[in-house]
Design a protein around this motif. Sequence first.
Motif, PDB file in Angstrom:
ATOM      1  N   LYS A  97       0.853  -1.193   0.000  1.00  0.00           N
ATOM      2  CA  LYS A  97       0.000   0.000   0.000  1.00  0.00           C
ATOM      3  C   LYS A  97       0.886   1.240   0.000  1.00  0.00           C
ATOM      4  N   LEU A 105       3.211   2.636   2.690  1.00  0.00           N
ATOM      5  CA  LEU A 105       2.505   2.709   3.970  1.00  0.00           C
ATOM      6  C   LEU A 105       2.530   1.368   4.699  1.00  0.00           C
ATOM      7  N   SER A 106       2.411   0.280   3.930  1.00  0.00           N
ATOM      8  CA  SER A 106       2.436  -1.056   4.549  1.00  0.00           C
ATOM      9  C   SER A 106       2.762  -2.105   3.497  1.00  0.00           C
ATOM     10  N   ILE A 107       3.353  -3.181   3.984  1.00  0.00           N
ATOM     11  CA  ILE A 107       3.641  -4.355   3.152  1.00  0.00           C
ATOM     12  C   ILE A 107       3.244  -5.578   3.965  1.00  0.00           C
ATOM     13  N   GLN A 108       2.533  -6.485   3.319  1.00  0.00           N
ATOM     14  CA  GLN A 108       2.244  -7.765   3.970  1.00  0.00           C
ATOM     15  C   GLN A 108       2.274  -8.864   2.931  1.00  0.00           C
ATOM     16  N   GLU A 129      -4.328   7.002  -2.524  1.00  0.00           N
ATOM     17  CA  GLU A 129      -3.572   5.774  -2.283  1.00  0.00           C
ATOM     18  C   GLU A 129      -3.658   4.787  -3.443  1.00  0.00           C
TER      19      GLU A 129
END
Length: 155
Positions: A97, A105-108, A129
């Motif tokens: 993201k 903003l984030s990684i998963q 975004e």
Amino acid sequence: MKRLRKFSISVMATACLLAFGSSSAFAKTGWADTFETAEVMYSSVNQNSGFSATQYLDSMSDNDYYLVDNTNGSSVISFGVIATPPPNFDIIMGVIKMDASGAILSIQMDNWNGPGYAEAIGMSAKPGEKVYFRIMDNGINNYNEPYTIQFTKHS
């Protein structure tokens, strides 16, 4: 003469099968392999409520990227993405993201369900975004079979 005719027919049939009838695992080599070439599932400019694709991973090093792009959006969108591997294959769905400036903003990495089971996520994207989905194999020979990815926008 009959042998030549039978041979000609079998050569033509084989050529037709290779050209038209078989779905090659290598048909999309180099397709959607980066952020820049990601397949767009949703865009705030062209708002789709759903998207579905069936695709192959060409090799262990192949990655396919998909994009939910809300950079020009005026409201938050909620959605779900499901990546379904073929039976006995294990895939990983990475979720990256980014904000409007391109900062992460984030990684998963979703790989909880094991071979043959779908990886799924429900989430939202604020105006500005982007969310990238990276599909990759998780194991030896988990490629050359089709997986399906589906996007559904929630109301």
